[in-house]
Design a protein around this motif. Structure first.
Motif, mmCIF file in Angstrom:
data_model
loop_
_atom_site.group_PDB
_atom_site.id
_atom_site.type_symbol
_atom_site.label_atom_id
_atom_site.label_comp_id
_atom_site.label_asym_id
_atom_site.label_seq_id
_atom_site.Cartn_x
_atom_site.Cartn_y
_atom_site.Cartn_z
ATOM 1 N N HIS A 27 1.711 -5.561 -2.021
ATOM 2 C CA HIS A 27 1.986 -4.253 -1.553
ATOM 3 C C HIS A 27 3.497 -4.242 -0.938
ATOM 4 N N TYR A 29 4.561 -2.916 1.632
ATOM 5 C CA TYR A 29 4.982 -3.487 3.009
ATOM 6 C C TYR A 29 4.976 -4.996 3.127
ATOM 7 N N ASP A 43 2.306 0.561 -4.606
ATOM 8 C CA ASP A 43 1.454 1.393 -3.403
ATOM 9 C C ASP A 43 -0.155 1.065 -4.032
ATOM 10 N N SER A 44 -0.889 1.663 -3.196
ATOM 11 C CA SER A 44 -2.313 1.352 -3.410
ATOM 12 C C SER A 44 -2.635 1.935 -4.475
ATOM 13 N N PHE A 66 -9.018 -4.164 2.292
ATOM 14 C CA PHE A 66 -9.540 -3.305 1.689
ATOM 15 C C PHE A 66 -8.859 -3.088 0.098
ATOM 16 N N MET A 67 -7.668 -3.497 -0.036
ATOM 17 C CA MET A 67 -7.210 -3.606 -1.337
ATOM 18 C C MET A 67 -7.589 -4.640 -2.406
ATOM 19 N N TYR A 115 -10.184 7.966 1.847
ATOM 20 C CA TYR A 115 -8.943 7.697 1.439
ATOM 21 C C TYR A 115 -9.222 6.190 1.257
ATOM 22 N N ASN A 117 -7.930 3.646 2.029
ATOM 23 C CA ASN A 117 -7.870 2.612 3.076
ATOM 24 C C ASN A 117 -9.289 2.819 3.820
ATOM 25 N N SER A 132 -2.168 7.890 -0.965
ATOM 26 C CA SER A 132 -1.506 8.762 -0.435
ATOM 27 C C SER A 132 -0.758 9.449 -1.544
ATOM 28 N N HIS A 201 5.882 9.299 5.138
ATOM 29 C CA HIS A 201 4.687 8.901 4.548
ATOM 30 C C HIS A 201 3.574 9.753 5.310
ATOM 31 N N GLU A 203 0.673 9.315 5.989
ATOM 32 C CA GLU A 203 -0.121 8.852 7.364
ATOM 33 C C GLU A 203 0.450 9.069 8.641
ATOM 34 N N SER A 217 3.850 8.757 -1.168
ATOM 35 C CA SER A 217 3.364 7.359 -0.922
ATOM 36 C C SER A 217 4.453 6.448 -0.902
ATOM 37 N N THR A 218 4.153 5.198 -0.895
ATOM 38 C CA THR A 218 5.274 4.097 -0.810
ATOM 39 C C THR A 218 5.909 4.139 -2.274
ATOM 40 N N MET A 266 0.171 -6.425 7.516
ATOM 41 C CA MET A 266 0.953 -6.608 6.197
ATOM 42 C C MET A 266 1.816 -7.791 6.358
HETATM 43 P P1 13P Z 1 0.718 3.471 -0.208
HETATM 44 O O1 13P Z 1 1.227 2.307 -0.189
HETATM 45 O O2 13P Z 1 -0.420 3.885 -0.891
HETATM 46 O O3 13P Z 1 1.463 4.720 0.092
HETATM 47 O O4 13P Z 1 -0.284 3.476 1.509
HETATM 48 C C1 13P Z 1 0.493 2.793 2.578
HETATM 49 C C2 13P Z 1 -0.566 2.136 3.265
HETATM 50 O O5 13P Z 1 -0.787 2.187 4.652
HETATM 51 C C3 13P Z 1 -1.129 0.948 2.769
HETATM 52 O O6 13P Z 1 -1.987 0.465 3.754
#
Ligand code: 13P
Ligand code: SF4
Length: 312
Positions: A27, A29, A43-44, A66-67, A115, A117, A132, A201, A203, A217-218, A266
């Motif tokens: 991911h 992050y 991203d997710s 969760f991923m 979501y 997540n 996202s 973002h 969130e 999203s990221t 992360m």
């Molecule tokens: P995205 O990378 O999908 O934007 O989500 C961020 C996130 O919080 C993943 O846990």
């Protein structure tokens, strides 16, 4: 384990990933050194698409639980490894299936949207999954007269509600990392860099999203950063993404809004853990079959809709 240099660890990872036909998904992050050894960083949504389509026998998921669960739900014939078992997502743990069943009973006929997540048990109770990257478009595709239960992120939910005008029940969950970002953080950086563009973002709190030029999203942030003619970009999300943004755009300046926007989960995965995952086949993530079958439906519907949206 005897002390190994970073190069020795990477060499061992490279030998094992080949021998075992393993793919390393990471991911945005994750720590920079983990991103650097990944086969794919994203991203997710991008990661779940990769997990669904890879021909590898093993997926080492450098992210949060969760991923890895989502990867297993889509590809149960593969071995899904989460290098650090404790790397969970506190927001995903803010919703449980029993509570959701109660909310569903109180809102008969509502479309239940989760979501990504969220836990596998929660997904198993849902009609549609979103990330996202696609939440606004996917919720827009639901018939306008339908009430929507959105779980678990109240901030992403409120953003989607505002953009789509839909009647939504918002679960009161949130991301503790994004909640640390305040409007003052953005205003301070905007005053310091008046020509910068602000990426946020979804969130984040509504008051923070209000100050964004782009809500992304990221993965969307990485694409936007490459395409924009702006050279200074203020980034309101978890700090880990700065590494990738800076690496891919060496001529641009990325300003994190708050150095406190760090997701401890992360940051748990180190190169040593990736090596141990491959050497010891740990930690294998699975989902009970009856839950997996139910949880697969909302994720597959999301992937189908997302592919359609990307083509249009
Ligand atoms: P995205 O990378 O999908 O934007 O989500 C961020 C996130 O919080 C993943 O846990
Ligand atoms: Fe969960 Fe937030 Fe960490 Fe993402 S950044 S894994 S939503 S706690």
């Amino acid at each position: 384990m005897a002390y190994l240099s970073e190069k020795e660890i990477i060499d061992k990872i490279n030998i094992l990933r080949k021998k075992l036909n393993a793919v390393i998904l990471t991911h945005n992050y994750q720590l920079g050194e983990v991103q650097d050894i990944a086969d794919f960083t994203g991203d997710s949504l991008e990661l779940s698409m990769k997990a669904a389509n890879t021909v590898a026998d093993i997926i080492v998921f450098c992210g949060v639980k969760f991923m890895a669960e989502t990867a297993y739900i889509l590809s149960p014939e593969k071995k899904i490894l989460l290098p650090v078992m404790e790397s969970g997502c506190p927001m995903a743990d803010m919703a449980d299936a029993d509570e959701l069943r109660k909310v569903k009973a109180e809102n008969p006929g509502a479309v239940v949207v989760c979501y990504v997540n969220s836990t596998a048990e929660v997904k198993a109770e849902c009609d549609l999954c979103v990330t996202s990257a696609n939440a606004v478009q996917i919720v827009s595709s639901i018939p306008a007269d339908k009430k929507i239960i959105f779980v678990p992120d109240k901030n992403l939910g409120a953003y989607v509600q505002k953009k789509t005008g839909r009647n939504m029940f918002l679960w009161p969950g949130f991301c503790p990392t994004h909640m640390r970002i305040t409007p003052e953080h953005i205003l301070r950086k905007k005053a310091e860099y008046p020509n910068a563009v602000v990426m946020v973002h979804p969130e984040s709190r509504p008051e923070v999203i209000e100050l964004a030029d782009e809500v992304l999203s990221t993965g969307g942030m990485c694409k936007f950063a490459k395409g924009t003619s702006k050279n200074t970009i203020i980034v309101a999300t978890e700090m880990g993404i700065i590494y990738r943004l800076q690496k891919e755009n060496p001529g641009k300046l990325f300003i994190p809004v708050s150095e406190q926007a760090i997701c401890p989960n992360m940051k748990l995965t180190r190169l040593e853990d990736v090596l141990s995952a491959l050497e010891k086949g740990r930690y294998e993530i699975t989902v009970q079959e009856n839950i997996r079958v139910l949880a697969k439906k909302p994720i597959e519907r999301m992937l189908e809709l997302s592919e359609k949206l990307m083509k249009n």
